[in-house]
Design a protein around this motif. Structure first.
Motif, PDB file in Angstrom:
ATOM      1  N   PHE A 425       1.278  -1.307   0.123  1.00 18.13           N
ATOM      2  CA  PHE A 425       0.308   0.186   0.031  1.00 18.13           C
ATOM      3  C   PHE A 425       0.476   1.253  -0.282  1.00 18.13           C
ATOM      4  N   SER A 426       1.635   1.045   0.455  1.00 13.40           N
ATOM      5  CA  SER A 426       3.139   2.264   0.635  1.00 13.40           C
ATOM      6  C   SER A 426       3.434   2.825  -0.763  1.00 13.40           C
ATOM      7  N   LYS A 427       3.274   2.276  -1.249  1.00  8.55           N
ATOM      8  CA  LYS A 427       3.398   2.288  -3.235  1.00  8.55           C
ATOM      9  C   LYS A 427       2.915   2.975  -4.273  1.00  8.55           C
ATOM     10  N   ILE A 428       1.676   2.581  -3.700  1.00  8.92           N
ATOM     11  CA  ILE A 428       0.472   2.662  -4.253  1.00  8.92           C
ATOM     12  C   ILE A 428       0.110   4.659  -3.922  1.00  8.92           C
ATOM     13  N   ASN A 429       0.732   5.622  -4.590  1.00  8.81           N
ATOM     14  CA  ASN A 429       0.757   6.951  -4.473  1.00  8.81           C
ATOM     15  C   ASN A 429      -0.090   7.691  -5.970  1.00  8.81           C
ATOM     16  N   ILE A 430      -1.382   7.142  -6.804  1.00  2.00           N
ATOM     17  CA  ILE A 430      -1.820   7.748  -7.426  1.00  2.00           C
ATOM     18  C   ILE A 430      -3.166   8.216  -6.690  1.00  2.00           C
ATOM     19  N   PRO A 431      -3.962   8.861  -7.388  1.00  4.84           N
ATOM     20  CA  PRO A 431      -5.264   9.163  -6.637  1.00  4.84           C
ATOM     21  C   PRO A 431      -5.578   7.813  -6.385  1.00  4.84           C
ATOM     22  N   VAL A 432      -7.391   7.976  -5.633  1.00  7.13           N
ATOM     23  CA  VAL A 432      -7.613   7.024  -5.400  1.00  7.13           C
ATOM     24  C   VAL A 432      -9.521   7.767  -4.431  1.00  7.13           C
ATOM     25  N   LEU A 433     -10.406   7.331  -5.894  1.00  6.13           N
ATOM     26  CA  LEU A 433     -11.976   7.490  -4.911  1.00  6.13           C
ATOM     27  C   LEU A 433     -12.619   6.813  -4.812  1.00  6.13           C
ATOM     28  N   THR A 434     -13.227   6.791  -3.365  1.00 10.02           N
ATOM     29  CA  THR A 434     -13.737   5.535  -3.034  1.00 10.02           C
ATOM     30  C   THR A 434     -15.417   5.375  -2.076  1.00 10.02           C
ATOM     31  N   THR A 435     -15.856   4.987  -3.127  1.00 13.81           N
ATOM     32  CA  THR A 435     -17.938   5.257  -2.853  1.00 13.81           C
ATOM     33  C   THR A 435     -18.145   4.095  -2.230  1.00 13.81           C
ATOM     34  N   THR A 436     -18.859   4.077  -1.552  1.00  8.63           N
ATOM     35  CA  THR A 436     -19.486   2.925  -0.121  1.00  8.63           C
ATOM     36  C   THR A 436     -21.065   3.893   0.267  1.00  8.63           C
ATOM     37  N   GLY A 437     -21.749   2.782   1.002  1.00  6.60           N
ATOM     38  CA  GLY A 437     -22.456   2.866   1.585  1.00  6.60           C
ATOM     39  C   GLY A 437     -22.059   2.087   2.787  1.00  6.60           C
ATOM     40  N   PHE A 438     -23.396   2.736   3.788  1.00  6.62           N
ATOM     41  CA  PHE A 438     -24.347   2.138   5.258  1.00  6.62           C
ATOM     42  C   PHE A 438     -24.908   1.079   4.591  1.00  6.62           C
ATOM     43  N   TYR A 439     -24.981   0.298   3.762  1.00  2.65           N
ATOM     44  CA  TYR A 439     -26.199   0.039   3.498  1.00  2.65           C
ATOM     45  C   TYR A 439     -25.305  -1.038   2.191  1.00  2.65           C
ATOM     46  N   ASP A 440     -24.241  -0.787   2.532  1.00  4.62           N
ATOM     47  CA  ASP A 440     -23.169  -1.694   1.314  1.00  4.62           C
ATOM     48  C   ASP A 440     -22.508  -2.395   1.656  1.00  4.62           C
ATOM     49  N   ASP A 441     -23.024  -4.620   0.779  1.00  2.00           N
ATOM     50  CA  ASP A 441     -22.979  -5.154   1.428  1.00  2.00           C
ATOM     51  C   ASP A 441     -21.086  -4.938   0.995  1.00  2.00           C
ATOM     52  N   ASP A 442     -20.511  -4.519   0.541  1.00  2.00           N
ATOM     53  CA  ASP A 442     -19.334  -4.678   1.004  1.00  2.00           C
ATOM     54  C   ASP A 442     -18.302  -3.509   1.264  1.00  2.00           C
ATOM     55  N   GLN A 443     -19.045  -2.647   2.467  1.00  2.00           N
ATOM     56  CA  GLN A 443     -18.496  -1.591   2.773  1.00  2.00           C
ATOM     57  C   GLN A 443     -17.813  -1.992   3.711  1.00  2.00           C
ATOM     58  N   LEU A 444     -17.080  -3.527   4.337  1.00  2.00           N
ATOM     59  CA  LEU A 444     -15.977  -3.635   5.293  1.00  2.00           C
ATOM     60  C   LEU A 444     -14.562  -3.314   4.037  1.00  2.00           C
ATOM     61  N   GLY A 445     -15.198  -4.361   3.249  1.00  2.00           N
ATOM     62  CA  GLY A 445     -13.531  -4.398   1.959  1.00  2.00           C
ATOM     63  C   GLY A 445     -13.026  -2.925   1.285  1.00  2.00           C
ATOM     64  N   ALA A 446     -14.473  -1.874   0.935  1.00  2.00           N
ATOM     65  CA  ALA A 446     -14.469  -0.874   0.523  1.00  2.00           C
ATOM     66  C   ALA A 446     -12.794  -0.119   1.627  1.00  2.00           C
ATOM     67  N   MET A 447     -13.340  -0.109   3.036  1.00  2.00           N
ATOM     68  CA  MET A 447     -12.999   0.366   4.329  1.00  2.00           C
ATOM     69  C   MET A 447     -12.123   0.054   4.335  1.00  2.00           C
ATOM     70  N   TYR A 448     -11.426  -1.170   3.645  1.00  2.00           N
ATOM     71  CA  TYR A 448      -9.997  -2.288   4.520  1.00  2.00           C
ATOM     72  C   TYR A 448      -9.162  -1.692   3.465  1.00  2.00           C
ATOM     73  N   TYR A 449      -9.894  -1.425   2.463  1.00  2.00           N
ATOM     74  CA  TYR A 449      -8.560  -1.137   1.613  1.00  2.00           C
ATOM     75  C   TYR A 449      -8.442   0.507   2.152  1.00  2.00           C
ATOM     76  N   PHE A 450      -9.128   1.103   2.442  1.00  2.00           N
ATOM     77  CA  PHE A 450      -8.501   2.770   3.092  1.00  2.00           C
ATOM     78  C   PHE A 450      -8.265   2.936   3.766  1.00  2.00           C
ATOM     79  N   ARG A 451      -8.044   2.351   5.352  1.00  2.00           N
ATOM     80  CA  ARG A 451      -7.441   1.987   6.388  1.00  2.00           C
ATOM     81  C   ARG A 451      -6.088   1.987   5.644  1.00  2.00           C
ATOM     82  N   GLU A 452      -6.208   0.674   4.951  1.00  2.00           N
ATOM     83  CA  GLU A 452      -4.711   0.211   4.496  1.00  2.00           C
ATOM     84  C   GLU A 452      -3.313   1.047   3.973  1.00  2.00           C
TER      85      GLU A 452
END
Length: 743
Positions: A425-452
């Motif tokens: 993750f330290s080598k990912i230096n491009i801009p990223v836009l993540t979208t998710t929702g409170f009732y998104d079945d994959d919210q945990l995945g989307a936010m895992y990538y963001f946090r890491e």
């Protein structure tokens, strides 16, 4: 007297719902009689729905209007439906097949022309009205499974006996009849017309690319006809091969980009085996490299897509190509995080999904939509008490991918190789836009990538947009009503517009999207406001810490006061019992919550407004007679009017609570401390007069593995491992921490 009145009312309601109406039994074998009976029924029934504003009633109304020959009325009702559902501009393709059919029938009638000519005219009228940016998926609407619709109608006709039918059955029969009629009469012709329109508007090329890893992937390029200048390319990696490939390509063109869609190994014309998730981190580097060298590409590539397509982007940046300038992962599957297991608990749905994408070179829509089949498979497995590994053999299904995934219950190298891990993750230096929702079945995945990403790259240029969206909404557009909740107007945004505004910002030196006022952008439900903060931990400024305790009268409560005397509440779960009866916690006069294998804790009535914003944590103190259990926690609001509103939840395996990569079994009889740290994020105003309810329990149903607590691989355990029931002592120094905003 009151009892008699209640009995009379109930009798009246039951009589009305079971009311029989005339419907000729001959209609089952005579299409003319069937059409006449359904038309008469529709004419008599449509008035029941004309004053209702609910989506379900509007859908019934528009379909009954078509059946009754009121075609102009139906077109008007379709417009009303779209306005209720969402911004009608975004929702322009909802029921477009019924709209074209109704227009064609009206033209046929009033212009006295044959239906094929009327259909072509109706199509051309509607196609000209569709905004290109929002209608890119229109072709998918004309891909209904006609054999499946025919089977459904036949089942409905079996209810025709003695020239009468229940009113509800007649309505269902009418809906099935119309669905089949519309699809069979217009689908093929409209598909051909759409192909002609595509040829007029786009240059489309498809071919096979062999990757350096020995794989073969199918690539489809879509460009606007007549445009020869090099443009930035928007790439989508898609396992759901089919008309969606053209749809996302068209969308990119509509926003003035070149659209490229690559199908994963084994899909379309690729001769390879279909092995979901396993090759993106290798193949996509070669795909981006090839694209960047084409004359129609200006050297800049962005990626977009949701769910599996969102995962693909994280696979692509594990080895980042210089031409890949940005990614927009939407509702991204967190492989090994939230799918095919959630916090190390495997889900039954994985078998259905694997069949969906591997049964053929495209997608097996008919099999996937056969929900009755998959429900029966899951139920039969659950009732049998067989191991979870045997799920795919219940109905004779053979699936090596299913078995391969089960070989990896920890977050191990198998999963880590598919996406960035730790220092990657330290080598990912491009801009990223993540979208998710409170009732998104994959919210945990989307936010895992963001946090890491933020954990290993402190300067990560990563934005998040999150609001009251489900899995579909957070990759398309916000609807007006979600789960009965009237969505705040400011949240009803178009995610595609946002994404391509982002691409314009990064790839064309445009303006930054106005919504992105800071790195974290969260819509707080019931405030009609967005929260903009620089870091996720700033999404709240306080925490409400509530202990799980009980009063002297045994009532279970949530309290801010740490208990002075340690005690516990006992729960028993019998895993041998497969004839479970649903248990409900009643709220008010009409609402209830299913609480199977759970305990219910609730607060006092709140004396002031509360804003919850974040993902709850918990610390569970428990002693049990087994080595493991799968814990469930749900956070629920009981509104002042005693209506229930679901806020957030958690499911996780206790033995992996400290580390998803390494299992630590519990010690039977010992009071264990079990951390809960990966629940669903939610942001909502909770008005005074509400209560908060926490449902704490153990998972035991057909939707997931059954953890019998022996300490063996849970996929290998069977009902023979159940032995004595699970006995849990939940201690009152357990607590939940709910992140809040205090003003």
């Amino acid at each position: 007297m009151k009892i008699k009145l209640v009995i009379i009312v109930l009798f009246f309601i039951n009589t009305m719902s079971a009311q029989k109406i005339y419907f000729s039994a001959k209609a089952a074998n005579d299409s003319l009689i069937l059409e006449k009976n359904i038309s008469d029924f529709a004419a008599k029934s449509v008035g029941k729905y004309e004053k209702s504003k609910g989506l379900d009633s509007l859908e019934k109304q528009l379909k009954l209007e078509i059946l009754a020959g009121r075609f102009k009325n139906a077109v008007t009702t379709i417009g009303k439906y779209r306005n209720v559902f969402a911004n009608s501009k975004y929702a322009c393709t909802r029921f477009v097949n019924y709209e074209i059919y109704a227009l064609a029938k009206d033209i046929e009638k009033n212009e006295r022309t044959v239906f094929p000519k009327a259909l072509e005219k109706a199509f051309n009228i509607k196609y000209a009205e569709l905004p290109e940016k929002y209608s890119f998926r229109v072709a998918e609407i004309f891909s209904e499974d006609i054999p499946l619709q025919r089977t459904k109608l036949k089942k409905g006709l079996m209810a025709l006996k003695n020239d009468s039918i229940a009113n509800a059955a007649a309505l269902g029969l009418a809906m099935s009849y119309l669905d089949l009629k519309v699809s069979s009469q217009i689908q093929s012709k409209v598909t051909d017309l759409l192909i002609l329109k595509d040829k007029e508007r786009y240059t489309i090329e498809s071919f096979n690319l062999k990757t350096s890893g020995g794989g073969n992937v199918e690539i489809t390029i879509m460009r606007r006809k007549g445009n020869e200048k090099p443009l930035p390319v928007i790439l989508t990696n898609n396992i759901y091969a089919g008309k969606y490939d053209y749809a996302v390509g068209k969308r990119a063109v509509a926003y003035d980009y070149v659209g490229v869609v690559v199908n994963t190994r084994g899909k379309r014309n690729s001769p390879d085996e279909i092995e979901p998730f396993e090759h993106e981190s290798h193949d996509l580097y070669d795909v981006v490299d090839w694209i960047s060298k084409q004359p129609w590409c200006n050297g800049k590539v962005g990626m977009i897509g949701g769910s599996y397509l969102g995962f693909s982007q994280w696979g692509a940046v594990k080895k980042l190509h210089p031409a890949l300038k940005t990614i927009v992962p939407q509702v991204s599957v967190g492989i090994g995080i939230d799918y095919p297991m959630t916090n190390n608990v495997f889900m039954s749905y994985m078998l259905q999904w694997i069949a969906y994408v591997t049964n053929n070179k495209l997608t097996d829509e008919s099999d996937f939509r056969n929900f009755a089949k998959w429900d029966s498979i899951n139920t039969a497995w659950y009732k049998s008490g067989k191991s979870f590994r045997a799920l795919n053999s219940v109905k004779g299904i053979r699936d090596k991918i299913f078995q391969r995934w089960l070989d990896h219950p920890s977050y191990d190298k198998f999963w880590k190789d598919m996406v960035p891990y730790k220092e990657d993750f330290s080598k990912i230096n491009i801009p990223v836009l993540t979208t998710t929702g409170f009732y998104d079945d994959d919210q945990l995945g989307a936010m895992y990538y963001f946090r890491e990403h933020l954990k290993y790259n402190k300067n990560a240029n990563h934005y998040v947009v999150m609001g009251p969206y489900d899995h579909g909404g957070a990759q398309s557009y916000g609807v007006n009503i979600l789960r009965g909740y009237k969505v705040d107007p400011v949240a009803r945004i178009n995610i595609s517009d946002l994404a391509f505004s982002w691409f314009d910002y990064i790839l064309k030196d445009g303006m930054k999207p106005e919504l992105l006022k800071d790195k974290i952008n969260i819509q707080i439900m019931d405030t009609n406001e967005w929260l903009h903060v620089p870091a996720l931990e700033k999404s709240h400024n306080s925490k409400l810490k509530l202990y799980f305790t009980k009063k002297e009268n045994e009532q279970l409560v949530l309290t801010k006061d740490k208990p002075g005397v340690l005690n516990s509440t006992k729960q028993i779960v019998d895993f041998k019992n497969r004839d479970d009866k649903d248990v409900y916690f009643k709220v008010g006069k009409s609402d209830s919550i299913k609480i199977n294998n759970s305990l219910v804790y609730q607060t006092e009535v709140l004396d002031k407004d509360l804003i919850i914003s974040g993902a709850f944590n918990a610390q569970i103190k428990a002693a049990l007679n087994k080595k493991d259990m799968d814990i469930t926690i749900s956070l629920i609001q009981i509104k002042p009017d005693n209506k229930i509103f679901f806020l957030s939840d958690f499911l996780g395996r206790a033995s992996y609570a400290e580390n998803r990569e390494k299992r630590r079994l519990l010690e039977p009889g010992k009071i264990e401390t079990i951390p809960v740290v990966n629940s669903m994020f939610v942001s909502k105003k909770i008005p005074k007069g509400s209560k908060l309810v926490v449902i704490l329990g153990v998972n035991k149903n057909s939707a997931y593995q059954v953890n019998y607590g022996t300490g063996k691989d849970v996929s290998e355990e069977t009902i023979d491992d159940a032995t004595e029931p699970l006995n849990i002592e939940w201690y009152n120094d357990s607590y939940i921490e709910i992140p809040t905003i205090e003003k």
